[in-house]
Design a protein around this motif. Structure first.
Motif, PDB file in Angstrom:
ATOM      1  N   HIS A 141      50.061  34.601  56.952  1.00 40.05           N
ATOM      2  CA  HIS A 141      50.774  35.712  57.562  1.00 40.05           C
ATOM      3  C   HIS A 141      50.329  35.947  59.001  1.00 40.05           C
ATOM      4  CE1 HIS A 141      52.426  36.710  53.644  1.00 40.05           C
ATOM      5  NE2 HIS A 141      53.320  37.397  54.329  1.00 40.05           N
ATOM      6  N   LEU A 142      49.053  35.730  59.284  1.00 45.45           N
ATOM      7  CA  LEU A 142      48.575  35.939  60.655  1.00 45.45           C
ATOM      8  C   LEU A 142      49.031  34.837  61.598  1.00 45.45           C
ATOM      9  CD1 LEU A 142      44.918  37.191  60.136  1.00 45.45           C
ATOM     10  CD2 LEU A 142      46.876  38.491  60.951  1.00 45.45           C
ATOM     11  N   PHE A 143      48.966  33.607  61.146  1.00 48.47           N
ATOM     12  CA  PHE A 143      49.243  32.482  62.029  1.00 48.47           C
ATOM     13  C   PHE A 143      50.607  31.848  61.799  1.00 48.47           C
ATOM     14  CE2 PHE A 143      44.583  32.549  61.472  1.00 48.47           C
ATOM     15  CZ  PHE A 143      44.263  32.941  62.755  1.00 48.47           C
ATOM     16  N   GLY A 144      51.296  32.170  60.740  1.00 49.22           N
ATOM     17  CA  GLY A 144      52.579  31.559  60.413  1.00 49.22           C
ATOM     18  C   GLY A 144      53.731  32.051  61.255  1.00 49.22           C
ATOM     19  N   HIS A 145      53.658  33.301  61.758  1.00 45.57           N
ATOM     20  CA  HIS A 145      54.778  33.848  62.513  1.00 45.57           C
ATOM     21  C   HIS A 145      54.951  33.171  63.865  1.00 45.57           C
ATOM     22  CE1 HIS A 145      55.961  36.954  59.752  1.00 45.57           C
ATOM     23  NE2 HIS A 145      54.683  37.193  59.523  1.00 45.57           N
ATOM     24  N   GLY A 146      53.928  32.592  64.401  1.00 46.89           N
ATOM     25  CA  GLY A 146      54.063  31.889  65.668  1.00 46.89           C
ATOM     26  C   GLY A 146      54.813  30.578  65.534  1.00 46.89           C
ATOM     27  N   HIS A 147      54.977  30.101  64.309  1.00 44.21           N
ATOM     28  CA  HIS A 147      55.652  28.829  64.068  1.00 44.21           C
ATOM     29  C   HIS A 147      56.902  29.006  63.225  1.00 44.21           C
ATOM     30  CE1 HIS A 147      52.263  26.727  65.782  1.00 44.21           C
ATOM     31  NE2 HIS A 147      51.484  27.491  65.068  1.00 44.21           N
ATOM     32  N   GLY A 148      57.543  30.147  63.330  1.00 43.75           N
ATOM     33  CA  GLY A 148      58.786  30.353  62.596  1.00 43.75           C
ATOM     34  C   GLY A 148      58.659  31.397  61.518  1.00 43.75           C
ATOM     35  N   GLY A 149      57.518  31.497  60.862  1.00 41.91           N
ATOM     36  CA  GLY A 149      57.312  32.495  59.826  1.00 41.91           C
ATOM     37  C   GLY A 149      58.314  32.356  58.698  1.00 41.91           C
ATOM     38  N   HIS A 150      58.508  33.460  57.965  1.00 41.19           N
ATOM     39  CA  HIS A 150      59.470  33.434  56.874  1.00 41.19           C
ATOM     40  C   HIS A 150      60.733  34.180  57.238  1.00 41.19           C
ATOM     41  CE1 HIS A 150      58.182  37.496  55.921  1.00 41.19           C
ATOM     42  NE2 HIS A 150      56.936  37.061  55.912  1.00 41.19           N
ATOM     43  N   GLY A 151      60.846  34.654  58.476  1.00 41.51           N
ATOM     44  CA  GLY A 151      62.087  35.229  58.976  1.00 41.51           C
ATOM     45  C   GLY A 151      62.425  36.587  58.402  1.00 41.51           C
ATOM     46  N   GLY A 152      61.481  37.321  57.872  1.00 39.26           N
ATOM     47  CA  GLY A 152      61.787  38.574  57.211  1.00 39.26           C
ATOM     48  C   GLY A 152      61.896  39.769  58.130  1.00 39.26           C
ATOM     49  N   LEU A 192      35.897  27.887  40.560  1.00 39.61           N
ATOM     50  CA  LEU A 192      36.759  28.826  39.838  1.00 39.61           C
ATOM     51  C   LEU A 192      36.462  30.265  40.224  1.00 39.61           C
ATOM     52  CD1 LEU A 192      36.941  27.341  36.230  1.00 39.61           C
ATOM     53  CD2 LEU A 192      38.700  27.347  37.994  1.00 39.61           C
ATOM     54  N   ASP A 193      35.188  30.597  40.442  1.00 42.33           N
ATOM     55  CA  ASP A 193      34.833  31.957  40.862  1.00 42.33           C
ATOM     56  C   ASP A 193      35.389  32.280  42.238  1.00 42.33           C
ATOM     57  OD1 ASP A 193      33.457  32.495  38.549  1.00 42.33           O
ATOM     58  OD2 ASP A 193      31.487  31.945  39.381  1.00 42.33           O
ATOM     59  N   ALA A 194      35.421  31.314  43.125  1.00 45.76           N
ATOM     60  CA  ALA A 194      35.867  31.549  44.494  1.00 45.76           C
ATOM     61  C   ALA A 194      37.372  31.442  44.663  1.00 45.76           C
ATOM     62  CB  ALA A 194      35.183  30.559  45.439  1.00 45.76           C
ATOM     63  N   LEU A 195      38.085  30.930  43.667  1.00 44.34           N
ATOM     64  CA  LEU A 195      39.513  30.671  43.794  1.00 44.34           C
ATOM     65  C   LEU A 195      40.341  31.902  44.179  1.00 44.34           C
ATOM     66  CD1 LEU A 195      41.476  28.344  43.637  1.00 44.34           C
ATOM     67  CD2 LEU A 195      41.806  28.841  41.221  1.00 44.34           C
ATOM     68  N   PRO A 196      40.149  33.078  43.570  1.00 49.07           N
ATOM     69  CA  PRO A 196      40.947  34.237  44.001  1.00 49.07           C
ATOM     70  C   PRO A 196      40.738  34.586  45.474  1.00 49.07           C
ATOM     71  CG  PRO A 196      39.838  34.717  41.929  1.00 49.07           C
ATOM     72  CD  PRO A 196      39.307  33.403  42.425  1.00 49.07           C
ATOM     73  N   TYR A 197      39.501  34.477  45.944  1.00 44.41           N
ATOM     74  CA  TYR A 197      39.218  34.791  47.343  1.00 44.41           C
ATOM     75  C   TYR A 197      39.856  33.754  48.280  1.00 44.41           C
ATOM     76  CZ  TYR A 197      35.846  37.787  45.070  1.00 44.41           C
ATOM     77  OH  TYR A 197      35.266  38.716  44.265  1.00 44.41           O
ATOM     78  N   VAL A 198      39.833  32.509  47.877  1.00 46.87           N
ATOM     79  CA  VAL A 198      40.455  31.453  48.686  1.00 46.87           C
ATOM     80  C   VAL A 198      41.957  31.682  48.789  1.00 46.87           C
ATOM     81  CG1 VAL A 198      40.957  28.972  48.765  1.00 46.87           C
ATOM     82  CG2 VAL A 198      38.653  29.770  48.212  1.00 46.87           C
ATOM     83  N   LEU A 199      42.587  32.067  47.667  1.00 45.19           N
ATOM     84  CA  LEU A 199      44.031  32.333  47.689  1.00 45.19           C
ATOM     85  C   LEU A 199      44.370  33.520  48.591  1.00 45.19           C
ATOM     86  CD1 LEU A 199      44.939  31.735  43.953  1.00 45.19           C
ATOM     87  CD2 LEU A 199      45.416  30.257  45.898  1.00 45.19           C
ATOM     88  N   VAL A 200      43.589  34.603  48.497  1.00 45.87           N
ATOM     89  CA  VAL A 200      43.849  35.771  49.334  1.00 45.87           C
ATOM     90  C   VAL A 200      43.664  35.430  50.813  1.00 45.87           C
ATOM     91  CG1 VAL A 200      42.990  38.077  49.934  1.00 45.87           C
ATOM     92  CG2 VAL A 200      43.354  37.468  47.550  1.00 45.87           C
ATOM     93  N   MET A 201      42.613  34.708  51.142  1.00 42.95           N
ATOM     94  CA  MET A 201      42.387  34.333  52.538  1.00 42.95           C
ATOM     95  C   MET A 201      43.459  33.374  53.030  1.00 42.95           C
ATOM     96  SD  MET A 201      39.974  36.184  53.472  1.00 42.95           S
ATOM     97  CE  MET A 201      39.621  35.515  55.060  1.00 42.95           C
ATOM     98  N   GLY A 202      43.945  32.498  52.140  1.00 47.46           N
ATOM     99  CA  GLY A 202      45.034  31.600  52.527  1.00 47.46           C
ATOM    100  C   GLY A 202      46.308  32.365  52.843  1.00 47.46           C
ATOM    101  N   MET A 203      46.630  33.368  52.007  1.00 42.34           N
ATOM    102  CA  MET A 203      47.820  34.189  52.275  1.00 42.34           C
ATOM    103  C   MET A 203      47.668  34.965  53.574  1.00 42.34           C
ATOM    104  SD  MET A 203      48.760  35.765  48.625  1.00 42.34           S
ATOM    105  CE  MET A 203      48.467  34.820  47.161  1.00 42.34           C
ATOM    106  N   LEU A 204      46.488  35.524  53.796  1.00 42.87           N
ATOM    107  CA  LEU A 204      46.236  36.259  55.033  1.00 42.87           C
ATOM    108  C   LEU A 204      46.390  35.337  56.243  1.00 42.87           C
ATOM    109  CD1 LEU A 204      45.259  38.841  56.445  1.00 42.87           C
ATOM    110  CD2 LEU A 204      42.937  37.983  56.149  1.00 42.87           C
ATOM    111  N   GLY A 205      45.845  34.141  56.145  1.00 46.41           N
ATOM    112  CA  GLY A 205      45.966  33.192  57.250  1.00 46.41           C
ATOM    113  C   GLY A 205      47.402  32.790  57.521  1.00 46.41           C
TER     114      GLY A 205
END
Length: 95
Positions: free
Chosen positions: A68-79, A53-66
């Motif tokens: 955004h960094l790696f998602g655009h090579g596979h289509g991304g969100h098209g924004g 539970l203590d690490a959950l906010p950090y895991v979510l932030v790192m997941g979002m960062l990942g």
């Protein structure tokens, strides 16, 4: 038109290379890795719930960062920029 003639733009070209089938030897390795990951997650959730539970906010932030960094090579969100294509036109002129 006989069978040797092709309409303009419809000439047969080289076929794309076919993807090799799944490697049967990798299946036990992947299954074993999946089992180890499941065991580790169960252990963390049962024995170290407060730390999870203590690490959950950090895991979510790192997941979002990942994503955004790696998602655009596979289509991304098209924004970013509107790459006009079939059916992907702008909505500015629709109304």
């Amino acid at each position: 038109m006989n069978h040797n003639e092709h309409p303009a733009g419809h000439r047969p070209g080289p076929r794309p290379p076919q993807q090799p089938g799944p490697d049967r030897r990798a299946l036990p390795v992947r299954a074993g890795l999946a089992v180890l990951i499941v065991i580790a997650v169960i252990y963390l959730l049962t024995s170290h719930w407060l730390h999870v539970l203590d690490a959950l906010p950090y895991v979510l932030v790192m997941g979002m960062l990942g994503m955004h960094l790696f998602g655009h090579g596979h289509g991304g969100h098209g924004g970013h920029g509107g790459h006009g294509g079939p059916g992907g036109g702008s909505t500015k002129d629709a109304g």
